[in-house]
Design an enzyme around this catalytic site. Sequence first.
Site, PDB file in Angstrom:
ATOM      1  N   ARG A  95       0.807  -1.219   0.000  1.00 39.18           N
ATOM      2  CA  ARG A  95       0.000   0.000   0.000  1.00 39.18           C
ATOM      3  C   ARG A  95       0.848   1.281   0.000  1.00 39.18           C
ATOM      4  O   ARG A  95       0.476   2.293   0.594  1.00 39.18           O
ATOM      5  CB  ARG A  95      -0.972   0.002   1.197  1.00 39.18           C
ATOM      6  CG  ARG A  95      -1.900  -1.201   1.257  1.00 39.18           C
ATOM      7  CD  ARG A  95      -2.836  -1.263   0.057  1.00 39.18           C
ATOM      8  NE  ARG A  95      -3.672  -2.454   0.099  1.00 39.18           N
ATOM      9  CZ  ARG A  95      -3.422  -3.580  -0.572  1.00 39.18           C
ATOM     10  NH1 ARG A  95      -2.370  -3.660  -1.367  1.00 39.18           N
ATOM     11  NH2 ARG A  95      -4.226  -4.613  -0.480  1.00 39.18           N
ATOM     12  N   SER A 145     -10.434   0.803   4.234  1.00 39.32           N
ATOM     13  CA  SER A 145      -9.588   0.381   5.355  1.00 39.32           C
ATOM     14  C   SER A 145      -8.801   1.574   5.871  1.00 39.32           C
ATOM     15  O   SER A 145      -8.110   2.256   5.116  1.00 39.32           O
ATOM     16  CB  SER A 145      -8.616  -0.717   4.911  1.00 39.32           C
ATOM     17  OG  SER A 145      -9.310  -1.877   4.517  1.00 39.32           O
ATOM     18  N   GLU A 215      -3.636   3.674   6.160  1.00 42.61           N
ATOM     19  CA  GLU A 215      -3.696   3.313   4.743  1.00 42.61           C
ATOM     20  C   GLU A 215      -4.334   4.444   3.955  1.00 42.61           C
ATOM     21  O   GLU A 215      -3.995   4.679   2.800  1.00 42.61           O
ATOM     22  CB  GLU A 215      -4.491   2.018   4.551  1.00 42.61           C
ATOM     23  CG  GLU A 215      -4.541   1.540   3.119  1.00 42.61           C
ATOM     24  CD  GLU A 215      -5.107   0.137   2.972  1.00 42.61           C
ATOM     25  OE1 GLU A 215      -5.837  -0.088   2.003  1.00 42.61           O
ATOM     26  OE2 GLU A 215      -4.811  -0.720   3.821  1.00 42.61           O
TER      27      GLU A 215
END
Length: 219
Positions: A95, A145, A215
């Site tokens: 990520r 998320s 994230e």
Amino acid sequence: TIVCTRKMAKRITFKNGFVTFSASCTMADAFAYCLQKGLSGFEKLALIPGTIGGAVVGNAGCDGDEIFDRLVSIKVYHNGKVFTMKKEEVSRSYRDTFFKANPSYTILSAKFSLPECDKKTLLSIFIFSREKRQEKQPFGKCGGSTFKNFSSVPAGKLIEKCALKGKRIGGACISFKHANFIINDKNASSKDIVRLIDLCKKSVKKKFNMTLKEEIEIF
């Protein structure tokens, strides 16, 4: 500087076996095109809210697939010049990519190598992945998320063990269904969400001595 691609033209081209999506195309746009043409690569990624450009910047992924899996090259704008970067030139991790640390690079488009696949198979994979996602993740307004997972344990499990499911600050709350999702269900302000993020980080650090990393991007 923040570049909004929402009003940029959405362009998709197919040439010499490669598909190029403009940065403004959504992941759903990409899958719709692939489904029409019988091309595999976006049947799981279609579930990610956001654009091709954002997905490349964040090395987005879903259900085991990542945007870089089929990526070939990226067209970027930097210092008044437009040029192409090969996938191998872009440092990346879970990520995260070179582009996050270098926001002066603006992604214009991304080229992919996508193998042919039966349309029924593509649709069945998409539906199966969507149903799995709906079983585990909440509905409603959220940014996806909130934190990156650790290799050893999901971030949501740590937050859950801190008894934070359902915790509310202002109009924002931590989802009862999945603790790594912060839901805006009552006109939450950005401050409400940031305060919940800080609470999660402090609680997990205190209980497990582990540092949660966002994230999502906060500007």
